[in-house]
Design an enzyme around this catalytic site. Structure first.
Site, PDB file in Angstrom:
ATOM      1  N   ASN A  11     -75.012  91.270-110.632  1.00 48.22           N
ATOM      2  CA  ASN A  11     -73.693  91.635-111.063  1.00 48.22           C
ATOM      3  C   ASN A  11     -72.787  90.729-111.572  1.00 48.22           C
ATOM      4  O   ASN A  11     -72.328  89.622-110.709  1.00 48.22           O
ATOM      5  CB  ASN A  11     -73.193  92.071-109.531  1.00 48.22           C
ATOM      6  N   HIS A  13     -69.847  90.590-112.304  1.00 52.44           N
ATOM      7  CA  HIS A  13     -68.403  90.188-111.754  1.00 52.44           C
ATOM      8  C   HIS A  13     -68.554  89.660-110.630  1.00 52.44           C
ATOM      9  O   HIS A  13     -67.702  88.292-110.459  1.00 52.44           O
ATOM     10  CB  HIS A  13     -67.776  91.616-111.219  1.00 52.44           C
ATOM     11  N   ASP A  70     -74.457  89.622-100.161  1.00 57.56           N
ATOM     12  CA  ASP A  70     -74.674  91.068 -99.854  1.00 57.56           C
ATOM     13  C   ASP A  70     -73.241  91.349 -99.404  1.00 57.56           C
ATOM     14  O   ASP A  70     -72.862  90.765 -98.392  1.00 57.56           O
ATOM     15  CB  ASP A  70     -75.785  91.585 -99.181  1.00 57.56           C
ATOM     16  N   GLY A 151     -65.861  97.316-108.799  1.00 61.58           N
ATOM     17  CA  GLY A 151     -66.191  97.817-107.704  1.00 61.58           C
ATOM     18  C   GLY A 151     -65.055  98.713-107.095  1.00 61.58           C
ATOM     19  O   GLY A 151     -64.226  99.454-107.830  1.00 61.58           O
ATOM     20  N   ASP A 153     -62.056  97.843-105.881  1.00 58.61           N
ATOM     21  CA  ASP A 153     -60.932  96.759-106.082  1.00 58.61           C
ATOM     22  C   ASP A 153     -59.671  97.570-106.454  1.00 58.61           C
ATOM     23  O   ASP A 153     -58.574  97.365-105.809  1.00 58.61           O
ATOM     24  CB  ASP A 153     -61.192  95.750-107.214  1.00 58.61           C
ATOM     25  N   HIS A 178     -63.270  88.302 -99.438  1.00 61.90           N
ATOM     26  CA  HIS A 178     -64.697  88.344 -98.631  1.00 61.90           C
ATOM     27  C   HIS A 178     -65.305  86.982 -99.084  1.00 61.90           C
ATOM     28  O   HIS A 178     -66.028  86.159 -98.649  1.00 61.90           O
ATOM     29  CB  HIS A 178     -64.964  89.434 -98.362  1.00 61.90           C
TER      30      HIS A 178
HETATM   31  P1  ITT Z   1     -76.568  92.303-106.564  1.00 66.30           P
HETATM   32  O1  ITT Z   1     -77.313  92.959-105.560  1.00 66.30           O
HETATM   33  O2  ITT Z   1     -77.353  91.852-107.621  1.00 66.30           O
HETATM   34  O3  ITT Z   1     -75.588  91.112-106.141  1.00 66.30           O
HETATM   35  P2  ITT Z   1     -74.932  94.392-106.287  1.00 66.30           P
HETATM   36  O4  ITT Z   1     -73.572  94.940-107.037  1.00 66.30           O
HETATM   37  O5  ITT Z   1     -75.906  95.700-106.057  1.00 66.30           O
HETATM   38  O6  ITT Z   1     -75.363  93.191-107.064  1.00 66.30           O
HETATM   39  P3  ITT Z   1     -74.291  94.490-103.502  1.00 66.30           P
HETATM   40  O7  ITT Z   1     -75.860  95.041-103.028  1.00 66.30           O
HETATM   41  O8  ITT Z   1     -74.035  93.495-102.544  1.00 66.30           O
HETATM   42  O9  ITT Z   1     -74.249  93.637-104.751  1.00 66.30           O
HETATM   43  O10 ITT Z   1     -73.263  95.638-103.611  1.00 66.30           O
HETATM   44  C1  ITT Z   1     -72.093  95.280-103.425  1.00 66.30           C
HETATM   45  C2  ITT Z   1     -71.118  96.443-103.663  1.00 66.30           C
HETATM   46  O11 ITT Z   1     -70.149  96.374-102.863  1.00 66.30           O
HETATM   47  C3  ITT Z   1     -70.660  96.424-105.282  1.00 66.30           C
HETATM   48  O12 ITT Z   1     -71.425  97.052-106.170  1.00 66.30           O
HETATM   49  C4  ITT Z   1     -69.285  96.881-104.975  1.00 66.30           C
HETATM   50  O13 ITT Z   1     -69.365  98.482-105.034  1.00 66.30           O
HETATM   51  C5  ITT Z   1     -68.708  96.548-103.553  1.00 66.30           C
HETATM   52  N1  ITT Z   1     -68.081  95.442-103.596  1.00 66.30           N
HETATM   53  C6  ITT Z   1     -68.708  94.164-103.080  1.00 66.30           C
HETATM   54  N2  ITT Z   1     -67.652  93.191-103.357  1.00 66.30           N
HETATM   55  C7  ITT Z   1     -66.814  93.672-104.055  1.00 66.30           C
HETATM   56  C8  ITT Z   1     -65.500  93.147-104.445  1.00 66.30           C
HETATM   57  O14 ITT Z   1     -65.001  91.857-104.307  1.00 66.30           O
HETATM   58  N3  ITT Z   1     -64.672  94.174-105.003  1.00 66.30           N
HETATM   59  C9  ITT Z   1     -64.954  95.442-105.162  1.00 66.30           C
HETATM   60  N4  ITT Z   1     -66.101  95.870-104.717  1.00 66.30           N
HETATM   61  C10 ITT Z   1     -66.927  95.127-104.060  1.00 66.30           C
END
Ligand code: ITT
Length: 193
Positions: A11, A13, A70, A151, A153, A178
């Site tokens: 990700n 971002h 995560d 995400g 936000d 967080h």
């Molecule tokens: P990686 O596993 O490759 O790190 P991912 O996007 O799949 O990337 P996660 O499995 O941890 O990561 O899922 C996190 C999701 O939670 C992310 O896709 C967003 O939808 C939400 N999220 C997490 N942190 C956020 C943030 O700071 N702002 C907005 N949404 C967030």
């Protein structure tokens, strides 16, 4: 300056936020830097399990110091959904528009808008695993506001603010988020070694 460390995320971002947070305190490498394009399956049912799965995958396959984040959104009135399923709440992984739509629909007519973002980081440093957590409380807006961040936000207003994460600059979000809180703990841990 500590040794190089890989941030195990696909990700971008997240990568940008973490790179801005660490500045030159860490020598951060991305998955692209180490040639890792594989999708790491997230089969856990908690943030901790999934963070660990991602960092262990990279450590076992690339033998490098690394960490993984995560994270997700927990909404009180929805029994803490979407939680670990935040990235794929509406089905397709990473479809943020559809995920937000599903949250807003599920919260229609519900007064309790309390929510929190959580991050658990698993760090593998010299073969040992360490965990760091961060949480930020807030509320879910009725509509999307703002164009920054990623995400959920645009619908998350952190406690003590009248704007959403998506209305904040990365610098501002990085002071209270967080992920930023968990990263501060990780940086402090490495600095104390
Ligand atoms: P990686 O596993 O490759 O790190 P991912 O996007 O799949 O990337 P996660 O499995 O941890 O990561 O899922 C996190 C999701 O939670 C992310 O896709 C967003 O939808 C939400 N999220 C997490 N942190 C956020 C943030 O700071 N702002 C907005 N949404 C967030």
């Amino acid at each position: 300056m500590p040794n190089p460390i890989v941030f195990a995320t696909h990700n971008n971002h997240k990568l940008q936020e973490v790179a801005a947070k660490t500045g030159n305190q860490l020598q951060l490498l991305s998955l692209t830097d180490i040639g890792c394009t594989e999708d790491i399956p997230e089969t856990g049912v908690t943030f901790r399990e999934n963070a660990s799965i991602k960092s262990c995958y990279i450590f076992n396959n690339y033998k490098v110091n690394c960490f993984a984040d995560d994270s997700g959104l927990e909404i009180e009135a929805l029994n803490n959904e979407p939680g670990v399923y935040s990235a794929r709440y509406a089905g397709e992984h990473g479809n943020h528009e559809a995920n937000i739509e599903k949250v807003l629909n599920n919260l229609k007519g519900i007064e309790n808008r309390k929510a929190r973002f959580r991050t658990v980081i698993s760090l593998i440093w010299n073969g040992e695993e360490h965990f760091f957590e961060g949480t930020v409380n807030g509320t879910i807006r009725h509509e999307r506001v703002g164009a920054q961040g990623f995400g959920y936000d645009p619908i998350f207003e952190p406690e003590g603010y009248t704007i959403t994460f998506a209305e904040m600059s990365m610098e501002e979000k990085n002071r209270i988020s967080h992920r930023a809180i968990a990263m501060e703990k990780l940086i402090a841990f490495l600095n104390a070694l």
